[in-house]
Design an enzyme around this catalytic site. Structure first.
Site, PDB file in Angstrom:
ATOM      1  CG  HIS A 148    -159.088 -41.344 -24.093  1.00 22.92           C
ATOM      2  ND1 HIS A 148    -158.112 -41.027 -23.174  1.00 22.92           N
ATOM      3  CD2 HIS A 148    -160.094 -41.931 -23.384  1.00 22.92           C
ATOM      4  CE1 HIS A 148    -158.506 -41.396 -21.963  1.00 22.92           C
ATOM      5  NE2 HIS A 148    -159.699 -41.947 -22.061  1.00 22.92           N
ATOM      6  CG  ASN A 180    -152.962 -37.550 -25.694  1.00 23.41           C
ATOM      7  OD1 ASN A 180    -154.082 -37.670 -26.159  1.00 23.41           O
ATOM      8  ND2 ASN A 180    -152.677 -37.852 -24.435  1.00 23.41           N
TER       9      ASN A 180
END
Length: 303
Positions: A148, A180
């Site tokens: 994201h 991440n």
């Protein structure tokens, strides 16, 4: 692991920003991360395209909300799309956003028990032409996470806001374990935590594709692509944040993280860099409506 991070980051960035700024003194801790680099620390399905200079919001997105998010200026104007709670500029060549902009508030970041992230599915952004959009199949077996840019955790007050963050136009290939799911997640939490201190936090996030020196002594921009659509894998990611104090004064923080495994012992503040160096690297101007001389602090220090 930490030593490998320092060496790898140095090789990636050496020479790119050589001689570009005096502002390095603002971020002395960066010397420990990037030693010897004198210039570094210088119904609508999804969103709809917009007409410039006026922003045309998606169905159900108020123009006032768009104005709130972009209060301090657009970093650039290429392929801008508006969602309910964030704005992005899409890079059709790399199939990854140029930047994503969020306006975070204490109320907006407050978890809502009725919002269920498990109900959110990664999905292609059908407002982008098929030639230029990424698909879930591009990420399958690639070895990279769908990372994201506008964090889902920033938009847990409304179910649709959370679901909107799962469009692939808001994703970029990120190293999974060690980045991440770890270091990048810590940075996202750090930014989110700022809403406990400030009523308004404006966050711009995006990818970087930085050069490195190869064995022949020359500098090359080299990055992997994944899937049939050749989705670019950024070498680094940035976040630039402006916080509004209760007295109206503004503070800025800016970060660059290499897209690689990062030691859990590395504090996020070690990745603070002067915003000017990110602007030069990304080809963007952040918070152009803010006079930098009027900022109370940049990365915790007086400008």
């Amino acid at each position: 692991m930490f030593r490998k991070l320092l060496i790898g980051s140095s090789l990636t960035l050496t020479g790119y920003f050589a001689g570009s700024f005096i502002e390095r003194r603002r971020t002395e801790p960066c010397k420990e991360i990037f030693p010897g680099i004198p210039g570094l620390f210088d119904s609508v399905y999804a969103a709809t395209p917009v007409s410039l200079p006026d922003v045309v919001p998606s169905k159900g997105v108020s123009s006032s909300r768009t104005s709130q998010i972009m209060k301090y200026g657009f970093p650039g104007f290429d392929q801008i799309r508006s969602f309910d709670n964030y704005i992005l500029s899409y890079d059709r060549r790399n199939r990854v956003a140029h930047w994503v902009f969020e306006h975070l508030t204490p109320e907006g970041c407050k978890p809502n028990p009725d919002v269920d992230r498990a109900k959110c599915d990664f999905k292609p952004d059908d407002t982008i032409h098929p030639f230029f959009r990424s698909e879930n199949s591009d990420y399958k077996h690639s070895g990279f996470d769908r990372g994201h840019l506008a964090a889902a955790g920033n938009h847990k007050f409304h179910q649709k806001h959370c679901e909107d963050t799962f469009f692939l136009s808001n994703m970029a290939p990120q190293v999974g374990s060690g980045f991440n799911r770890d270091a990048w997640n810590r940075l996202e939490k750090y930014v989110r935590k700022l809403t406990k201190k400030y009523a308004n936090v404006y966050c711009c996030t995006g990818p970087l594709y930085l050069p490195r020196r190869e064995d022949d002594g020359k500098m090359y921009v080299k990055y992997q692509v994944i899937g049939n659509n050749s989705v670019a894998v950024p070498t680094h990611f940035f976040k630039v944040v402006v916080c509004e104090r209760s007295d109206g004064q503004l503070e800025m923080e800016s970060f660059v993280m290499p897209n690689q495994v990062i030691s859990d012992q590395t504090p996020v503040t070690m990745f603070q860099v002067p915003p000017e160096t990110i602007e030069r690297a990304a080809g963007l101007l952040f918070f152009s409506n803010v006079n930098r001389k009027m900022l109370v602090s940049i990365n915790g220090k007086k400008p």
